[in-house]
Motif scaffolding. Structure first.
Motif, PDB file in Angstrom:
ATOM      1  N   CYS A 751       0.830  -1.207   0.000  1.00  0.00           N
ATOM      2  CA  CYS A 751       0.000   0.000   0.000  1.00  0.00           C
ATOM      3  C   CYS A 751       0.863   1.255   0.000  1.00  0.00           C
ATOM      4  O   CYS A 751       1.988   1.265   0.503  1.00  0.00           O
ATOM      5  N   ARG A 752       0.314   2.293  -0.580  1.00  0.00           N
ATOM      6  CA  ARG A 752       0.887   3.635  -0.452  1.00  0.00           C
ATOM      7  C   ARG A 752       0.183   4.314   0.706  1.00  0.00           C
ATOM      8  O   ARG A 752      -1.045   4.440   0.724  1.00  0.00           O
ATOM      9  N   GLN A 784      14.187   5.040   4.989  1.00  0.00           N
ATOM     10  CA  GLN A 784      15.108   4.705   3.903  1.00  0.00           C
ATOM     11  C   GLN A 784      14.337   4.832   2.586  1.00  0.00           C
ATOM     12  O   GLN A 784      13.254   4.276   2.424  1.00  0.00           O
ATOM     13  N   THR A 785      14.917   5.587   1.672  1.00  0.00           N
ATOM     14  CA  THR A 785      14.151   6.043   0.512  1.00  0.00           C
ATOM     15  C   THR A 785      14.569   5.367  -0.777  1.00  0.00           C
ATOM     16  O   THR A 785      15.620   4.726  -0.865  1.00  0.00           O
ATOM     17  N   SER A 790      10.470  14.114  -5.256  1.00  0.00           N
ATOM     18  CA  SER A 790       9.230  14.667  -5.802  1.00  0.00           C
ATOM     19  C   SER A 790       8.868  15.889  -4.987  1.00  0.00           C
ATOM     20  O   SER A 790       9.542  16.233  -4.011  1.00  0.00           O
ATOM     21  N   GLU A 791       7.778  16.542  -5.363  1.00  0.00           N
ATOM     22  CA  GLU A 791       7.346  17.718  -4.623  1.00  0.00           C
ATOM     23  C   GLU A 791       7.042  17.367  -3.173  1.00  0.00           C
ATOM     24  O   GLU A 791       7.324  18.141  -2.259  1.00  0.00           O
ATOM     25  N   MET A 792       6.481  16.180  -2.941  1.00  0.00           N
ATOM     26  CA  MET A 792       6.138  15.763  -1.588  1.00  0.00           C
ATOM     27  C   MET A 792       7.335  15.179  -0.857  1.00  0.00           C
ATOM     28  O   MET A 792       7.489  15.372   0.355  1.00  0.00           O
ATOM     29  N   GLY A 796      12.879  11.320  -1.645  1.00  0.00           N
ATOM     30  CA  GLY A 796      12.328  10.103  -2.217  1.00  0.00           C
ATOM     31  C   GLY A 796      11.268   9.480  -1.331  1.00  0.00           C
ATOM     32  O   GLY A 796      11.068   9.867  -0.175  1.00  0.00           O
ATOM     33  N   GLN A 797      10.589   8.508  -1.879  1.00  0.00           N
ATOM     34  CA  GLN A 797       9.536   7.792  -1.169  1.00  0.00           C
ATOM     35  C   GLN A 797      10.167   6.889  -0.106  1.00  0.00           C
ATOM     36  O   GLN A 797      11.151   6.209  -0.356  1.00  0.00           O
TER      37      GLN A 797
END
Length: 873
Positions: A751-752, A784-785, A790-792, A796-797
């Protein structure tokens, strides 16, 4: 093999081993100094056993009720205490000093190995440079600058660094304790005040009703207090758990579980107070003596609907807010008002929210209404930690002088992110001084202001606070950072220009623990009737060296006066003899202590123990006669424990009434009594409550996130430990079956998870242990990405799932102080085809570095060449 053969084989395996005792140093085990009996063979830790210092060769459960009442129980470590071996010998263990090549931050740069000489020379040069450019307040040391002090070891002699007011764990209770009870937790912790609000574990046996409000001691409170809570339940103490999750404590201990909507605790408390007032379930004797009358009547009028808002705070009023049936609230209130004594513990998880200090204060006022705030079996319901010590322990003398520098207090302990985000605007003239002071919790309008350009990290400090994206950006923007780390892939390492390999304190070398605790470690708070000597254990692996040696070497580079002040007795000791010299000073302290006949008689020694005898059984314990309950010491001498302006419990705070709170260190607005709708909020409570169901953000982020601690991590320690991660714990987002079905999510789906602050990839744990509208992600996961900005997501995610990436840290116009641990999120399933690209949880960051490449200069030069060639092609 027969029984004797098994015994002989075991004896042969243990031939030549050495046994030493130590204690976990992990901060957060507030009431425990668990005892680890360690086995060392051929320089390797081969086993960790539980405490055997009492009730030898038997379980502590069989030691008898009399001994349990007296505190004669084994101090057994939890699962994490037994798992430290995997930290020592982890594949990711940092073993050499490393220097960053390239910019700081996840996804930027990489590290190369350097010598100790280069590391220390560079650090000292940068410290001198930054102090010269930005003054003494340009260097921040992360070793918990709370309690109005600073952990920077060289501050008294090098005259740099600064401290903070407030702290992390009890920060949500601090305002209520101070304004309504007159309890200043930092002063209690520093020994400046003795109105100690804590309790000793065995006092729980005096309680008839135990209310765990937002508390999960089976998981979250390691050590003897949790054990005593379980025994009290078996002993017959009725137990109620109020929590949005069906926790392990609810499952194991509760006679009743009351699920409640997160952030609505105050509404239920007001309704409980309304029943207590209406049905006269008040301890009038206590109230008449210890409660300020006018404020008591003013809060009664508010609760009974006689105040300005005209709303009677009945259970029927609270039910639709809290999702707790009115009948349940009313019957709970009646039970609470008729049972005595009651141990109502309103825990950190509820208080450390936006406006959570009001509910924390209300819990204390409820205890005062019923006379349970200061009695045997009662509970102050705030910090509940400090208690008087019972055992005089030795104190090693390293010859340090106090120095001439008084570390100034410059900010609120939980506003470091705000300093880093706004200091450039202030110093370059784009922000007013008044605005900057308000943002950071400057204690006075005359306090110096920081301009932090160096952060010294002693732990995984960057990872463990709210608003991680913003926090990491600010930390990466400083000129030079360095620190000690255990693992090469530790998130905080990403923010350092130099990382030094840190010893695992309790098992390697003989350094002091956190907060300057020496190797004579006393049981803190819940059981202060013992101490243990943490002996030398394993040798340092690789190039790991003593932290105190590191600080001494830096002190030498900063000048003779600094090293003479910091470590005069060891300044000339070579590194290979360092641990021997530390041990000699501890032995000296022990012998001085053992020569004190009064102490020996008090502790029951028939003869003076030798150093060797002491090391063979280094746990010193005395019996608890009458367990300590909140404020016992002060009340027994006839003084008031309530250090408010009136000297009594103030339901309406005179301090708040008589001060402009925006001009105090709290730097925001605050009601003088706990109210549901503060006057400074326009419209309804949603404007200020950034993590509540009534916030307009709920439209986009409809799930209320709670971030409980885990039995598998101590803050973020052990998140990299395979004993704690592989096959025993699945880090994910808890979501109810109702919410999961509405989103098409099944258990185990990738899931995100996202808020307006950041996003992460996590697997779903679909469970009806979590009430609808609520989500949970356990605290301590490492950030840990994937490196795709990105803008958010500035770096990194997040692929591993720190809940702190989702949490807002803003307070104003409300007062500063609390470390926010709750927020609003949404969860959506990642499409099946896309989910395959994320791999397993372990592959998303379980045991690998996020963005750092570790290697020799030559290897990295080859890598750079290949990278350049690829770019050209």
């Amino acid at each position: 093999m027969d029984k004797q053969g098994i015994i002989e084989a075991s004896r042969e395996r243990r031939e030549g081993e050495r046994i030493f005792y130590t204690s976990c140093p992990a901060n957060g085990c507030w009431d425990s100094a668990c005892i680890l009996r360690c086995h060392l063979k051929e320089g390797k830790l081969i086993a960790v056993e539980p405490d055997d210092s009492v009730n030898k060769n038997d379980s502590r459960e069989d030691c008898g009720w009399e001994n349990i009442w007296k505190g004669n129980v084994q101090m057994r470590p939890c699962a994490m205490g037994h798992s430290w071996k995997k930290e020592l010998y982890a594949e990711t263990r940092l073993l050499h000093p490393m220097k960053r090549v390239g910019k700081k931050g996840p996804g930027n740069g990489y590290f190369v190995q350097i010598s100790w000489e280069e590391a220390l020379d560079t650090i000292a040069e940068k410290m001198i440079e930054i102090k010269g450019k930005y003054g003494p307040y340009g260097i921040f040391h992360s070793q918990y600058p709370s309690f109005e002090k600073n952990g920077f070891p060289l501050a008294p002699w090098w005259e740099a660094g600064f401290g903070a007011w407030g702290e992390h764990s009890c920060s949500g209770h601090a305002a209520g304790e101070m304004f309504h009870l007159g309890v200043d937790m930092p002063k209690c912790a520093r020994g400046v005040a003795d109105n100690l609000p804590g309790f000793e574990a065995s006092d729980i046996f005096n309680s008839k009703l135990f209310i765990m409000w937002g508390m999960d001691p089976v998981v979250a409170w390691f050590g003897p207090t949790s054990y005593y809570m379980q025994l009290a339940h078996e002993y017959g103490c009725k137990t109620i758990v109020i929590d949005p999750r069906y926790t392990q404590s609810a499952e194991i201990l509760a006679d009743q579980w009351i699920p409640i909507r997160p952030g609505t605790d105050l509404a239920m408390m007001l309704a409980v107070a309304q029943v207590l007032y209406e049905e006269d379930l008040i301890d009038h004797e206590f109230v008449d003596e210890w409660v300020e009358k006018d404020g008591f009547e003013e809060w009664r009028a508010y609760v009974m609907g006689e105040g300005e808002d005209g709303i009677k705070k009945t259970p029927e009023w609270a039910a639709p807010i809290t999702a707790v049936p009115a009948e349940t609230i009313r019957e709970f209130a009646r039970l609470y008002g008729t049972e005595k004594p009651v141990h109502l513990q309103y825990f950190y998880s509820c208080a450390k929210r936006h406006l959570g200090d009001y509910s924390a204060a209300a819990a204390m006022l409820l205890q005062a209404m019923t006379g349970n705030v200061a009695c045997a079996g009662g509970c102050e319901s705030g910090a509940c930690l400090p208690t008087p010590g019972r055992v005089p322990a030795p104190r090693a003398d390293f010859g340090r002088n106090p120095g001439d520098y008084t570390v100034p207090v410059l900010f609120n302990n939980n506003c470091l992110t705000e300093i880093l985000a706004s200091q450039k605007d202030y110093w370059e003239g784009r922000m007013s001084e008044d605005e900057f002071r308000h943002r950071i919790g400057s204690p006075t309008n005359d306090s110096p202001l920081p301009n932090i350009q160096m952060i010294i990290f002693e732990n995984n400090y960057a990872n463990n606070h709210s608003n991680v994206n913003r926090r990491f950006q600010g930390m990466a923007d400083t000129e030079f950072n360095w620190g000690f780390q255990w693992h090469v892939n530790q998130p905080t390492a990403e923010l350092c220009d130099i990382i030094l390999p840190a010893p695992v304190w309790q098992l390697e070398g003989m350094d002091e623990y956190m907060y300057g605790h020496q190797r004579f470690v006393s049981g803190p708070n819940g059981m202060r009737n013992y101490f243990t000597f943490c002996a030398r254990g394993c040798d340092f692996p690789g190039e790991v060296r003593s932290k105190e040696w590191v600080w001494t070497e830096i002190a030498k580079r900063l000048g003779d006066e600094v090293v003479e002040g910091y470590n005069p007795r060891m300044k000339d000791v070579p590194v290979e003899k360092w641990v021997d010299a530390q041990e000699a000073i501890y032995k000296e302290a022990f012998e001085k202590w053992a020569d004190n006949e009064t102490v020996m008689a008090y502790l029951g020694y028939e003869k003076r123990p030798t150093w060797e005898e002491f090391n063979a059984n280094p746990v010193v314990r005395t019996e608890i006669d009458v367990p300590y309950y909140p404020f016992k010491n002060v009340m027994e001498r006839g003084d008031s424990p309530f250090l408010t302006p009136s000297g009594k419990v103030e339901f309406v705070s005179n301090f708040v009434k008589n001060n402009d709170m925006t001009e105090t260190r709290w730097r925001g607005q605050y009601e003088a009594m706990p109210v549901w709708s503060p006057s400074y909020v326009e419209g309804d409570i949603s404007t200020a409550s950034n993590d509540g169901f009534y916030n307009p953000k709920v439209k986009d982020y409809p799930l209320s996130l709670v971030t409980p601690v885990s039995i598998y991590r101590q803050h973020s320690s052990n998140d990299n430990n395979p004993f704690m991660r592989e096959d025993v714990y699945r880090h994910g987002v808890w979501i109810s079956g109702v919410d999961a079905q509405a989103r098409g999510i099944k258990d185990g789906d990738v899931c995100r998870v996202y808020s307006d602050r950041g996003e992460a990839i996590l697997t779903a744990y679909v469970t009806n242990r979590c009430m609808p509208g609520t989500a949970a992600i356990h605290h301590g996961g490492w950030y840990q990405t994937n490196g795709e900005t990105s803008e958010m997501n500035a770096f990194g995610q997040d692929m591993r799932g720190t809940p702190n990436i989702f949490l807002d840290d803003g307070h104003l116009p409300h007062i500063l102080g609390a470390l926010i641990i709750a927020g609003l999120i949404n969860v959506e399933k990642v499409a099946d085809g896309d989910a395959e690209g994320y791999g397993s949880e372990a592959e998303r960051g379980g045991m690998r570095g996020a963005s750092v490449a570790i290697g020799t200069r030559d290897a990295l030069a080859k890598k750079d060449g290949a990278r350049d060639a690829a770019a050209t092609a």
